[in-house]
Write a protein that holds these residues in place. Structure first.
Motif: not given
Length: 393
Positions: A35, A38, A41-42, A100-102
């Motif tokens: 990830h 993500q 972006i996070a 969002y980053a999970q």
């Protein structure tokens, strides 16, 4: 044999954090590998959130600087915003982008725990600043300042801080799954014990706060309390000092002061003088009828406001008239001078009109044993007229 058993028991009771950290490290490594986009972006979004929150905190400082009185609502909200902590800002950004980053479950649990701690204690700080700001706004709106207010604010800050952070600690422990029932009960019993032990001190303290916030009087006000009339010199947390008009300083506990009626004569707009004037019963009715107009003219000539000039009652020795008039302001020396001028003018006009103010008179009659009245003066023997002829004989 016993030492080996004890060592095994201790190892079983103490959790081994090595495997847990290893699992967290492995899960995090896999998370970064799968990830990474993500996560980038996070991180970028979280950085923007952090910068925005820092900007808002800086705006709170600007609000405080723009308020010249430092007691208005802009200062109250600005001070609360400026107390936003960096830890809360970072954890707020992390919590907002974590979905969002999970992240792995262990990382998500850690973020949620840290966010709960940061949010609860930050809410306590905001609540403290808003409560204290509201109190300062109420006391500063009318320019109330003094040593008593400074001391009171120090005690209020301590009490509010202890209460709010105790609640915050209980909330955090409850979110961690700790049974806080015993803690809450212990705090309640301890608070009751402290309150009973120091109820006299707290009674005077809360009375002082009532005086500061409700403002029945201020330093420098002229008040009448019980049998004391004087000027407020100081308002303390335990007692209030009044400089009596007779010169001595009287120290009265705040609770006792508020338990009785207090007359604040500083802001009175007039002083009422009440006189009762007795006129002899022998005064002709036409003069009695003209007396109210005469008294009205005397009061108006003295630059006072007439409230009443009329017949009062039939007294024991006189026909009584009531003369009430108001003197503007609250200066008693000036009022006494006008009152004296009115009284002297009344005597002067009565002398000119031949109206007498009688002395109180009383006649005592004594009864003899047989019930007959004994006159209070000796009986005068009748004078017998002697003719000339009889006298010669």
């Amino acid at each position: 044999m016993s030492n080996t058993a004890a060592a095994n028991t201790s190892a079983t009771a103490r959790p081994d954090l090595g495997p847990q950290l290893q699992v967290m490290w492995n899960d995090s490594a896999i998370w970064f590998q799968t990830h990474w986009l993500q996560i980038l972006i996070a991180v970028a979004v979280a950085t923007g959130i952090v910068l925005l929150l820092y900007f808002l905190r800086r705006m709170g400082v600007k609000l405080c600087e723009r308020d010249p009185r430092h007691t208005g609502w802009p200062t109250v909200f600005g001070r609360a915003i400026s107390k936003t902590g960096s830890f809360f800002i970072i954890m707020a950004a992390a919590r907002l982008v974590s979905g969002y980053a999970q992240p792995p479950a262990v990382v998500m649990t850690t973020i949620e725990f840290l966010w709960t701690v940061a949010a609860v204690f930050q809410a306590a700080i905001w609540a403290r600043e808003l409560i204290l700001g509201f109190i300062e706004h109420r006391t500063g709106a009318e320019g109330y300042r003094g040593e008593a207010l400074i001391n009171a604010m120090g005690i209020i800050r301590l009490l509010v801080t202890v209460a709010l952070f105790a609640i915050a600690l209980i909330v955090v422990l409850d979110n961690l799954g700790v049974n806080v029932t015993g803690l809450v009960a212990g705090l309640g019993v301890g608070g009751i014990a402290i309150g009973l032990a120091a109820q006299g001190i707290f009674a005077d303290l809360f009375a002082a706060l009532s005086i500061i916030f409700d403002k029945p009087f201020r330093r420098g006000d002229k008040v009448t309390y019980d049998q004391t009339t004087g000027v407020i010199e100081a308002i303390g947390l335990k007692s209030t000092r009044i400089r009596a008009f007779t010169g001595e300083e009287r120290i009265i506990s705040n609770k006792q002061l508020l338990d009785k009626e207090i007359q604040n004569i500083t802001n009175r707009d007039h002083i009422r003088i009440q006189l009762v004037i007795g006129v002899a019963y022998e005064t002709p009715p036409e003069k009695l009828e003209a007396l109210p107009d005469m008294l009205t003219g005397i009061v108006e000539a003295a630059n006072a406001t007439l409230a009443r000039a009329s017949f009062e009652a039939f007294g024991a020795s006189s026909v009584d008239f009531a003369l009430w008039f108001d003197i503007p302001g609250n200066d008693w020396p000036t009022a006494h001078k006008i009152r004296d001028a009115v009284m002297i003018e009344v005597l002067r006009r009565f002398a000119a009109e031949k109206i007498s103010i009688p002395y109180p008179t009383q006649t005592t009659y004594t009864a003899a044993p047989d019930g007959t009245i004994v006159m209070p003066y000796p009986e005068v023997q009748p004078v017998r007229r002697v003719d000339k002829g009889e006298d010669e004989e």
